[in-house]
Write a protein that holds these residues in place. Structure first.
Motif, PDB file in Angstrom:
ATOM      1  N   ALA A  47       0.819  -1.221   0.000  1.00 23.97           N
ATOM      2  CA  ALA A  47       0.000   0.000   0.000  1.00 23.97           C
ATOM      3  C   ALA A  47       0.849   1.267   0.000  1.00 23.97           C
ATOM      4  CB  ALA A  47      -0.948  -0.002   1.192  1.00 23.97           C
ATOM      5  N   ASN A  48       1.973   1.256   0.676  1.00 18.23           N
ATOM      6  CA  ASN A  48       2.809   2.458   0.801  1.00 18.23           C
ATOM      7  C   ASN A  48       4.236   2.240   0.338  1.00 18.23           C
ATOM      8  OD1 ASN A  48       0.736   4.084   1.989  1.00 18.23           O
ATOM      9  ND2 ASN A  48       0.977   2.827   3.825  1.00 18.23           N
ATOM     10  N   ARG A  49       4.429   1.315  -0.590  1.00 16.46           N
ATOM     11  CA  ARG A  49       5.761   1.072  -1.132  1.00 16.46           C
ATOM     12  C   ARG A  49       5.623   0.633  -2.576  1.00 16.46           C
ATOM     13  NH1 ARG A  49       8.023  -3.193   2.808  1.00 16.46           N
ATOM     14  NH2 ARG A  49       6.352  -2.444   4.099  1.00 16.46           N
ATOM     15  N   PRO A  50       6.648   0.824  -3.372  1.00 16.97           N
ATOM     16  CA  PRO A  50       6.563   0.406  -4.776  1.00 16.97           C
ATOM     17  C   PRO A  50       6.466  -1.117  -4.886  1.00 16.97           C
ATOM     18  CG  PRO A  50       8.747   1.300  -4.284  1.00 16.97           C
ATOM     19  CD  PRO A  50       7.916   1.455  -3.043  1.00 16.97           C
ATOM     20  N   TYR A  51       5.785  -1.538  -5.916  1.00 14.28           N
ATOM     21  CA  TYR A  51       5.628  -2.976  -6.155  1.00 14.28           C
ATOM     22  C   TYR A  51       6.882  -3.500  -6.846  1.00 14.28           C
ATOM     23  CZ  TYR A  51       3.743  -7.424  -7.781  1.00 14.28           C
ATOM     24  OH  TYR A  51       3.547  -8.759  -8.025  1.00 14.28           O
ATOM     25  N   GLN A  52       7.863  -3.836  -6.043  1.00 11.77           N
ATOM     26  CA  GLN A  52       9.084  -4.481  -6.502  1.00 11.77           C
ATOM     27  C   GLN A  52       9.229  -5.723  -5.646  1.00 11.77           C
ATOM     28  OE1 GLN A  52      11.987  -1.405  -5.872  1.00 11.77           O
ATOM     29  NE2 GLN A  52      11.336  -0.273  -7.672  1.00 11.77           N
TER      30      GLN A  52
END
Length: 188
Positions: A47-52
Protein backbone atom coordinates in the motif's frame (compact mmCIF):
# COMPACT_ATOMS: atom_id res chain seq x y z
CA UNK A 1 -10.56 -21.78 23.84
CA UNK A 2 -12.44 -22.85 20.74
CA UNK A 3 -11.08 -24.75 17.78
CA UNK A 4 -10.25 -22.55 14.80
CA UNK A 5 -11.24 -23.81 11.36
CA UNK A 6 -9.37 -22.24 8.47
CA UNK A 7 -10.65 -22.17 4.90
CA UNK A 8 -8.01 -21.44 2.24
CA UNK A 9 -9.08 -19.54 -0.87
CA UNK A 10 -6.26 -19.85 -3.38
CA UNK A 11 -5.61 -19.68 -7.10
CA UNK A 12 -4.13 -17.53 -9.83
CA UNK A 13 -4.39 -13.77 -9.79
CA UNK A 14 -7.63 -12.13 -10.90
CA UNK A 15 -9.71 -15.27 -10.41
CA UNK A 16 -12.13 -14.03 -7.76
CA UNK A 17 -10.39 -15.02 -4.50
CA UNK A 18 -11.00 -11.74 -2.69
CA UNK A 19 -14.60 -11.47 -3.80
CA UNK A 20 -15.40 -15.06 -2.87
CA UNK A 21 -13.61 -14.82 0.50
CA UNK A 22 -15.53 -11.71 1.51
CA UNK A 23 -18.85 -13.11 0.32
CA UNK A 24 -18.40 -16.46 2.05
CA UNK A 25 -17.38 -14.90 5.37
CA UNK A 26 -20.29 -12.44 5.23
CA UNK A 27 -22.70 -15.23 4.36
CA UNK A 28 -21.44 -17.33 7.27
CA UNK A 29 -21.74 -14.34 9.63
CA UNK A 30 -25.28 -13.69 8.42
CA UNK A 31 -26.15 -17.22 9.52
CA UNK A 32 -24.71 -16.69 12.99
CA UNK A 33 -21.30 -18.31 12.47
CA UNK A 34 -18.34 -16.64 14.18
CA UNK A 35 -16.45 -16.22 10.89
CA UNK A 36 -13.87 -13.73 9.73
CA UNK A 37 -12.59 -12.72 6.31
CA UNK A 38 -8.79 -12.62 6.50
CA UNK A 39 -7.81 -10.27 3.69
CA UNK A 40 -4.85 -10.60 1.37
CA UNK A 41 -1.89 -9.17 3.28
CA UNK A 42 0.11 -8.35 0.12
CA UNK A 43 -2.31 -5.46 -0.52
CA UNK A 44 -1.44 -3.91 2.86
CA UNK A 45 2.25 -4.64 2.37
CA UNK A 46 2.42 -2.79 -0.94
CA UNK A 47 0.00 0.00 0.00
CA UNK A 48 2.81 2.46 0.80
CA UNK A 49 5.76 1.07 -1.13
CA UNK A 50 6.56 0.41 -4.78
CA UNK A 51 5.63 -2.98 -6.16
CA UNK A 52 9.08 -4.48 -6.50
CA UNK A 53 9.42 -8.11 -5.56
CA UNK A 54 12.38 -9.71 -3.84
CA UNK A 55 12.42 -12.92 -1.81
CA UNK A 56 12.46 -10.97 1.50
CA UNK A 57 9.22 -9.27 0.38
CA UNK A 58 7.52 -12.60 -0.27
CA UNK A 59 8.75 -13.94 3.07
CA UNK A 60 7.44 -10.82 4.86
CA UNK A 61 4.08 -11.17 3.11
CA UNK A 62 3.82 -14.83 4.17
CA UNK A 63 4.56 -13.84 7.79
CA UNK A 64 2.06 -10.98 7.62
CA UNK A 65 -0.63 -13.29 6.21
CA UNK A 66 -0.11 -15.77 9.04
CA UNK A 67 -0.12 -12.98 11.65
CA UNK A 68 -3.44 -11.74 10.24
CA UNK A 69 -4.85 -15.25 10.60
CA UNK A 70 -3.62 -15.46 14.19
CA UNK A 71 -5.18 -12.10 15.04
CA UNK A 72 -8.54 -13.11 13.52
CA UNK A 73 -8.43 -16.46 15.33
CA UNK A 74 -8.58 -14.67 18.68
CA UNK A 75 -12.20 -13.68 18.06
CA UNK A 76 -13.57 -16.11 15.48
CA UNK A 77 -14.11 -19.85 15.07
CA UNK A 78 -13.96 -19.91 11.26
CA UNK A 79 -11.44 -18.03 9.11
CA UNK A 80 -11.97 -17.52 5.39
CA UNK A 81 -8.42 -16.80 4.26
CA UNK A 82 -8.02 -14.78 1.07
CA UNK A 83 -4.71 -16.34 0.06
CA UNK A 84 -2.29 -18.38 2.14
CA UNK A 85 1.42 -19.11 2.19
CA UNK A 86 0.73 -21.44 -0.76
CA UNK A 87 0.32 -18.36 -2.93
CA UNK A 88 3.63 -16.99 -1.66
CA UNK A 89 5.31 -20.33 -2.43
CA UNK A 90 4.01 -20.37 -6.02
CA UNK A 91 4.88 -16.68 -6.41
CA UNK A 92 8.47 -17.33 -5.27
CA UNK A 93 8.82 -20.33 -7.58
CA UNK A 94 7.56 -18.37 -10.58
CA UNK A 95 9.65 -15.27 -9.82
CA UNK A 96 12.85 -16.88 -8.52
CA UNK A 97 12.72 -20.57 -9.47
CA UNK A 98 12.21 -21.79 -5.92
CA UNK A 99 10.86 -20.87 -2.51
CA UNK A 100 13.37 -19.97 0.17
CA UNK A 101 13.89 -22.21 3.21
CA UNK A 102 12.51 -19.39 5.39
CA UNK A 103 9.33 -19.27 3.31
CA UNK A 104 8.94 -23.04 3.37
CA UNK A 105 9.05 -23.00 7.19
CA UNK A 106 5.75 -21.11 7.10
CA UNK A 107 4.12 -23.37 4.50
CA UNK A 108 1.56 -25.57 6.28
CA UNK A 109 -1.21 -26.39 3.80
CA UNK A 110 -2.70 -29.00 6.15
CA UNK A 111 -3.69 -26.23 8.58
CA UNK A 112 -6.80 -25.59 6.45
CA UNK A 113 -9.91 -27.77 6.75
CA UNK A 114 -10.98 -26.78 3.25
CA UNK A 115 -9.07 -25.50 0.25
CA UNK A 116 -11.09 -23.63 -2.37
CA UNK A 117 -9.27 -23.18 -5.69
CA UNK A 118 -10.61 -20.49 -8.01
CA UNK A 119 -10.79 -21.29 -11.72
CA UNK A 120 -9.67 -18.99 -14.52
CA UNK A 121 -13.11 -18.77 -16.15
CA UNK A 122 -13.77 -15.13 -15.22
CA UNK A 123 -12.42 -12.10 -17.11
CA UNK A 124 -9.03 -10.66 -16.22
CA UNK A 125 -9.21 -7.44 -14.21
CA UNK A 126 -6.09 -5.23 -14.37
CA UNK A 127 -4.55 -4.31 -11.03
CA UNK A 128 -1.14 -2.88 -10.04
CA UNK A 129 -0.29 -6.10 -8.17
CA UNK A 130 -1.16 -8.42 -11.07
CA UNK A 131 1.27 -9.31 -13.81
CA UNK A 132 0.33 -12.57 -15.56
CA UNK A 133 -2.85 -12.05 -17.60
CA UNK A 134 -1.94 -14.64 -20.23
CA UNK A 135 -0.58 -17.26 -17.82
CA UNK A 136 -3.55 -17.86 -15.52
CA UNK A 137 -4.24 -21.38 -16.84
CA UNK A 138 -0.58 -22.29 -16.41
CA UNK A 139 -0.61 -20.83 -12.89
CA UNK A 140 -3.75 -22.82 -12.08
CA UNK A 141 -1.92 -25.99 -13.12
CA UNK A 142 0.92 -25.08 -10.72
CA UNK A 143 -1.59 -24.77 -7.86
CA UNK A 144 -3.22 -28.06 -8.78
CA UNK A 145 0.14 -29.84 -8.95
CA UNK A 146 1.35 -28.44 -5.63
CA UNK A 147 -1.86 -29.29 -3.82
CA UNK A 148 -1.78 -32.83 -5.25
CA UNK A 149 1.86 -33.17 -4.16
CA UNK A 150 0.93 -32.41 -0.54
CA UNK A 151 -2.17 -34.61 -0.59
CA UNK A 152 -4.82 -31.90 -0.62
CA UNK A 153 -7.85 -32.25 -2.84
CA UNK A 154 -9.13 -28.72 -3.45
CA UNK A 155 -12.65 -27.78 -4.47
CA UNK A 156 -12.43 -26.07 -7.85
CA UNK A 157 -14.83 -23.13 -7.94
CA UNK A 158 -16.14 -22.12 -11.35
CA UNK A 159 -18.77 -19.91 -12.89
CA UNK A 160 -20.37 -16.71 -11.70
CA UNK A 161 -19.91 -15.17 -8.26
CA UNK A 162 -23.22 -16.69 -7.15
CA UNK A 163 -22.27 -20.14 -8.48
CA UNK A 164 -18.88 -20.02 -6.78
CA UNK A 165 -20.45 -19.03 -3.47
CA UNK A 166 -22.97 -21.84 -3.77
CA UNK A 167 -20.17 -24.33 -4.57
CA UNK A 168 -18.18 -23.10 -1.56
CA UNK A 169 -21.18 -23.55 0.73
CA UNK A 170 -21.77 -27.05 -0.63
CA UNK A 171 -18.14 -27.96 0.14
CA UNK A 172 -18.36 -26.38 3.59
CA UNK A 173 -21.45 -28.39 4.49
CA UNK A 174 -19.60 -31.61 3.61
CA UNK A 175 -16.88 -31.01 6.21
CA UNK A 176 -16.90 -33.16 9.35
CA UNK A 177 -15.95 -29.98 11.24
CA UNK A 178 -19.20 -28.40 10.07
CA UNK A 179 -21.18 -31.41 11.28
CA UNK A 180 -21.75 -30.10 14.79
CA UNK A 181 -22.87 -26.72 13.51
CA UNK A 182 -26.60 -26.21 13.88
CA UNK A 183 -26.60 -24.32 10.58
CA UNK A 184 -25.38 -27.33 8.61
CA UNK A 185 -28.51 -27.76 6.55
CA UNK A 186 -29.38 -24.10 6.04
CA UNK A 187 -29.67 -22.91 2.51
CA UNK A 188 -28.27 -19.67 1.18
Amino acid sequence: MSIIHRIAVVGPESCGKSTLSAQLAASMQAQGVRASHVTEYARDYYANRPYQVAMPDIEAIACGQLQAEQAAARQHDWLVCDTTVLICKIWAEVAFGQASPALLQHYRPQDYVLTLLTATDIPWQPDPLRSHPAERDWLLSLYQAELAAVGIVPVLLQGSEAQRLQQAWHALRQLPEWGGNSLKNNQL
